[in-house]
Write a protein that holds these residues in place. Structure first.
Motif, PDB file in Angstrom:
ATOM      1  N   LEU A   1       0.824  -1.209   0.000  1.00 55.88           N
ATOM      2  CA  LEU A   1       0.000   0.000   0.000  1.00 55.88           C
ATOM      3  C   LEU A   1       0.856   1.255   0.000  1.00 55.88           C
ATOM      4  CD1 LEU A   1      -2.781  -1.127   2.503  1.00 55.88           C
ATOM      5  CD2 LEU A   1      -2.967  -0.900   0.025  1.00 55.88           C
ATOM      6  N   ILE A   2       1.956   1.240   0.746  1.00 53.58           N
ATOM      7  CA  ILE A   2       2.864   2.395   0.748  1.00 53.58           C
ATOM      8  C   ILE A   2       3.399   2.640  -0.659  1.00 53.58           C
ATOM      9  CG2 ILE A   2       5.133   3.206   1.524  1.00 53.58           C
ATOM     10  CD1 ILE A   2       4.537   1.931   4.235  1.00 53.58           C
ATOM     11  N   GLN A   3       3.818   1.561  -1.311  1.00 54.21           N
ATOM     12  CA  GLN A   3       4.328   1.673  -2.682  1.00 54.21           C
ATOM     13  C   GLN A   3       3.245   2.206  -3.611  1.00 54.21           C
ATOM     14  OE1 GLN A   3       7.424   0.979  -3.572  1.00 54.21           O
ATOM     15  NE2 GLN A   3       7.415   0.738  -5.797  1.00 54.21           N
ATOM     16  N   ALA A   4       2.015   1.728  -3.438  1.00 55.04           N
ATOM     17  CA  ALA A   4       0.920   2.175  -4.299  1.00 55.04           C
ATOM     18  C   ALA A   4       0.596   3.651  -4.074  1.00 55.04           C
ATOM     19  CB  ALA A   4      -0.317   1.319  -4.049  1.00 55.04           C
ATOM     20  N   TYR A   5       0.501   4.050  -2.811  1.00 53.44           N
ATOM     21  CA  TYR A   5       0.117   5.434  -2.508  1.00 53.44           C
ATOM     22  C   TYR A   5       1.208   6.432  -2.884  1.00 53.44           C
ATOM     23  CZ  TYR A   5      -3.770   3.432   0.173  1.00 53.44           C
ATOM     24  OH  TYR A   5      -4.903   2.744   0.561  1.00 53.44           O
ATOM     25  N   THR A   6       2.469   6.049  -2.693  1.00 56.31           N
ATOM     26  CA  THR A   6       3.571   6.981  -2.993  1.00 56.31           C
ATOM     27  C   THR A   6       3.837   7.112  -4.486  1.00 56.31           C
ATOM     28  OG1 THR A   6       5.172   5.179  -2.654  1.00 56.31           O
ATOM     29  CG2 THR A   6       4.728   6.631  -0.783  1.00 56.31           C
ATOM     30  N   THR A   7       3.302   6.214  -5.278  1.00 58.35           N
ATOM     31  CA  THR A   7       3.481   6.304  -6.741  1.00 58.35           C
ATOM     32  C   THR A   7       2.158   6.602  -7.442  1.00 58.35           C
ATOM     33  OG1 THR A   7       3.202   3.886  -6.983  1.00 58.35           O
ATOM     34  CG2 THR A   7       5.451   4.726  -6.698  1.00 58.35           C
ATOM     35  N   TRP A   8       1.191   7.092  -6.684  1.00 58.88           N
ATOM     36  CA  TRP A   8      -0.148   7.345  -7.234  1.00 58.88           C
ATOM     37  C   TRP A   8      -0.105   8.359  -8.384  1.00 58.88           C
ATOM     38  CZ3 TRP A   8      -3.925   4.288  -5.096  1.00 58.88           C
ATOM     39  CH2 TRP A   8      -5.229   4.471  -5.555  1.00 58.88           C
ATOM     40  N   ASP A   9       0.838   9.297  -8.318  1.00 56.02           N
ATOM     41  CA  ASP A   9       0.905  10.336  -9.346  1.00 56.02           C
ATOM     42  C   ASP A   9       1.392   9.816 -10.692  1.00 56.02           C
ATOM     43  OD1 ASP A   9       3.420   9.768  -8.417  1.00 56.02           O
ATOM     44  OD2 ASP A   9       4.126  11.852  -8.400  1.00 56.02           O
ATOM     45  N   GLN A  10       1.818   8.563 -10.736  1.00 58.32           N
ATOM     46  CA  GLN A  10       2.305   7.983 -11.987  1.00 58.32           C
ATOM     47  C   GLN A  10       1.197   7.299 -12.793  1.00 58.32           C
ATOM     48  OE1 GLN A  10       5.662   5.393 -11.199  1.00 58.32           O
ATOM     49  NE2 GLN A  10       6.559   6.813  -9.700  1.00 58.32           N
ATOM     50  N   ILE A  11      -0.022   7.278 -12.236  1.00 59.08           N
ATOM     51  CA  ILE A  11      -1.128   6.573 -12.895  1.00 59.08           C
ATOM     52  C   ILE A  11      -1.377   7.123 -14.298  1.00 59.08           C
ATOM     53  CG2 ILE A  11      -3.620   6.178 -12.827  1.00 59.08           C
ATOM     54  CD1 ILE A  11      -3.424   5.969  -9.806  1.00 59.08           C
ATOM     55  N   GLY A  12      -1.400   8.437 -14.423  1.00 62.97           N
ATOM     56  CA  GLY A  12      -1.673   9.049 -15.720  1.00 62.97           C
ATOM     57  C   GLY A  12      -0.613   8.714 -16.748  1.00 62.97           C
TER      58      GLY A  12
ATOM     59  N   SER B   1      -7.547  -0.436  -3.138  1.00 61.97           N
ATOM     60  CA  SER B   1      -6.413   0.488  -3.228  1.00 61.97           C
ATOM     61  C   SER B   1      -5.436   0.045  -4.309  1.00 61.97           C
ATOM     62  CB  SER B   1      -5.695   0.565  -1.871  1.00 61.97           C
ATOM     63  OG  SER B   1      -6.532   1.103  -0.876  1.00 61.97           O
ATOM     64  N   LEU B   2      -5.105  -1.234  -4.322  1.00 58.50           N
ATOM     65  CA  LEU B   2      -4.141  -1.739  -5.294  1.00 58.50           C
ATOM     66  C   LEU B   2      -4.719  -1.755  -6.703  1.00 58.50           C
ATOM     67  CD1 LEU B   2      -2.631  -4.642  -3.157  1.00 58.50           C
ATOM     68  CD2 LEU B   2      -1.544  -2.466  -3.734  1.00 58.50           C
ATOM     69  N   TYR B   3      -6.015  -2.059  -6.813  1.00 62.87           N
ATOM     70  CA  TYR B   3      -6.611  -2.064  -8.151  1.00 62.87           C
ATOM     71  C   TYR B   3      -6.638  -0.656  -8.739  1.00 62.87           C
ATOM     72  CZ  TYR B   3      -9.884  -2.151 -11.970  1.00 62.87           C
ATOM     73  OH  TYR B   3     -10.445  -1.978 -13.216  1.00 62.87           O
ATOM     74  N   PHE B   4      -7.029   0.339  -7.940  1.00 62.27           N
ATOM     75  CA  PHE B   4      -7.108   1.697  -8.474  1.00 62.27           C
ATOM     76  C   PHE B   4      -5.725   2.327  -8.665  1.00 62.27           C
ATOM     77  CE2 PHE B   4     -11.587   1.478  -7.102  1.00 62.27           C
ATOM     78  CZ  PHE B   4     -12.169   1.900  -8.279  1.00 62.27           C
ATOM     79  N   ARG B   5      -4.697   1.681  -8.130  1.00 66.43           N
ATOM     80  CA  ARG B   5      -3.345   2.135  -8.464  1.00 66.43           C
ATOM     81  C   ARG B   5      -2.868   1.515  -9.776  1.00 66.43           C
ATOM     82  NH1 ARG B   5       0.365   2.927 -10.790  1.00 66.43           N
ATOM     83  NH2 ARG B   5       2.535   3.316 -10.163  1.00 66.43           N
ATOM     84  N   TYR B   6      -3.082   0.229  -9.969  1.00 62.31           N
ATOM     85  CA  TYR B   6      -2.504  -0.466 -11.125  1.00 62.31           C
ATOM     86  C   TYR B   6      -3.526  -0.793 -12.206  1.00 62.31           C
ATOM     87  CZ  TYR B   6       1.268  -0.984  -7.754  1.00 62.31           C
ATOM     88  OH  TYR B   6       2.249  -0.723  -6.829  1.00 62.31           O
TER      89      TYR B   6
END
Length: 477
Positions: A219-230, A302-307
């Motif tokens: 989750l930390i990895q997902a949240y800290t890289t959230w800005d890379q989704i676009g 959380s992980l699905y909406f990140r990746y």
């Protein structure tokens, strides 16, 4: 099959058997939690009131309800959770949330039904015992086959999960899957020499800690890289992306994988049989099921909406390369070792009771050697299965269709309905509907789910590699 099982013994219904059954009044008192009516004598539950046969030694009642929470959570949380984001991708996140929540509630209800049955039939410390009490030997043998097939198949799945964790930990190298499974054997064989669930419960606390760290790092990895989704072009789908036959096969296969996350009922009765006071089981049930449902929903969404549509079957592969990825993989590996050990203990004890009942609980060198021989054989067979079906979500789906559907939903509901008929108890309409729904789910999974999952396994073997080939971490994501 635990140490108190008696299938095949011609004398088990006569001189060598002592069966204690509660009256209708007792069953209703347990059901409603009422103080009225005759109380179930907990001392009776830990005495020779179980079925005795061929040197039977009852499990020691030493486990508290807190230990039970760790035992069940160590088995449930782990391999299922790392696959949930990918199942959401195949079936749609909105559909996934509904199904994950609904199956979670049904799973909690199934646990309550098993507790009622255990408190009603004092020899009911396995599915087979309950089946024989409420129906007869035909249903008993069916229960034995499915339950212990489930334990064995889960061992293969956990071995595969541990091997994939090794591949993730050594992300800088391409490690063949079968080498990773061989390396895992060096760890699981010594750990599987623990011979009671009570002993493993302490390892279970460590296991829960390890999986908690893994999820936290994910989750930390997902949240800290959230800005890379676009920049990554991540897309989402609330409903299945594909339609027609192919869409159905993909979504249904994903649903069977999702149900695997709740497949722990097979050890509930054995766990109750080691509790100091089995009346406390509902307390443990309410705690671990509330935690599990909430954790599954939070982490998977959380992980699905990140990746999104880029989610791998084994979500640890989605983590960026580096130290955090390695630490998460090591923690997952340690957690899976304990989950493997839990299922190995139940299966090994069952075989030991059938082959050498006189050595059960003898605590001598002979018992240790026999335990080592049995566990070594079952672990070796699990290694073969894990390499024969090397696709993580497909193996989970196959286990769910053949075993989890019946053990988690079908058997608890069917046994309860049969017990109520035997005891002359009327089932409330809402519980009747819930039980019938659970039976339908079990039958549908066995008949349809098995075929779908076998088809998916064949498709993936043609795409990613045949069984026992060198499937690398870089292509098995």
């Amino acid at each position: 099959m635990n140490s108190n099982e008696t299938p095949g013994n011609p004398k088990s219904d006569t001189t060598n058997t002592v069966v204690v059954e509660t009256s209708l009044k007792q069953m209703e008192a347990v059901h409603h939690g009422s103080q009225s009516g005759e109380e179930v004598d907990i001392k009776t539950l830990s005495s020779a009131s179980y079925v005795s046969w061929r040197g039977y030694a009852p499990p020691n009642r030493v486990t508290g309800w807190v230990n039970v929470v760790f035992i069940i959570m160590a088995d449930l949380i782990g391999t299922g959770i790392v696959n949930l984001p990918e199942t959401f991708n195949r079936m749609g996140w909105a559909v996934g949330v509904v199904i994950l929540t609904a199956f979670g509630l049904l799973t909690a209800y199934a646990g309550l039904l098993l507790w009622r049955l255990h408190m009603t039939y004092h020899d009911g410390v396995t599915y087979g015992n309950i089946a024989k009490s409420v129906s007869g030997k035909a249903l008993m043998w069916l229960a034995f086959v499915i339950v212990y097939t489930h334990f064995f198949m889960k061992m293969a799945n956990y071995l595969l999960a541990a091997a994939k964790a090794i591949q993730v930990a050594f992300w800088m190298k391409d490690v063949c899957l079968y080498y990773a499974t061989l390396a895992t054997l060096a760890f699981v064989v010594p750990l599987c020499q623990l011979r009671t669930l009570h002993q493993i419960s302490y390892a279970g606390a460590f296991s829960v800690l390890m999986i908690s760290i893994t999820i936290l790092l994910l989750l930390i990895q997902a949240y800290t890289t959230w800005d890379q989704i676009g920049a990554e072009g991540v897309e989402y789908n609330p409903l299945p992306k594909e339609s027609g036959t192919k869409g159905f096969l993909s979504a249904f296969s994903a649903m069977t994988s999702l149900v695997f996350a709740y497949g722990g009922q097979g050890m509930y009765l054995e766990t109750m049989s080691e509790m100091r006071n089995p009346k406390d089981f509902p307390k443990a049930l309410s705690i671990f099921m509330s935690i599990i449902i909430a954790l599954y929903l939070w982490s998977s969404l959380s992980l699905y909406f990140r990746y999104g549509d880029q989610t791998y079957q084994y979500v640890l592969f989605n983590m960026g390369d580096g130290a955090i990825k390695t630490v998460a993989a090591v923690c997952m590996f340690l957690h899976v070792l304990v989950s493997f050990c839990l299922n190995s203990q139940l299966l090994t004890r069952a075989i030991q009771v059938r082959l050498w009942p006189g050595s059960v609980n003898s605590e001598d060198k002979t018992e240790w050697l026999k335990w080592l021989a049995i566990s070594g054989c079952t672990i070796s067979l699990a290694w073969l299965i894990s390499n024969a079906v090397p696709f993580f979500s497909d193996l989970e789906g196959l286990i769910s269709s053949i075993c989890v559907g019946p053990t988690t939903f079908g058997f608890p509901a069917l046994f309860y309905l049969l017990a109520c008929r035997q005891q002359g108890k009327r089932v409330p309409i809402h519980e009747l509907l819930a039980c019938l729904t659970m039976c339908f789910i079990a039958v549908f999974f066995v008949l349809v789910g098995t075929g779908v999952d076998v088809y998916q396994i064949v498709e993936n073997s043609n795409t990613f590699g045949k069984p026992f080939t060198c499937i690398l971490g870089s292509i098995s994501k």
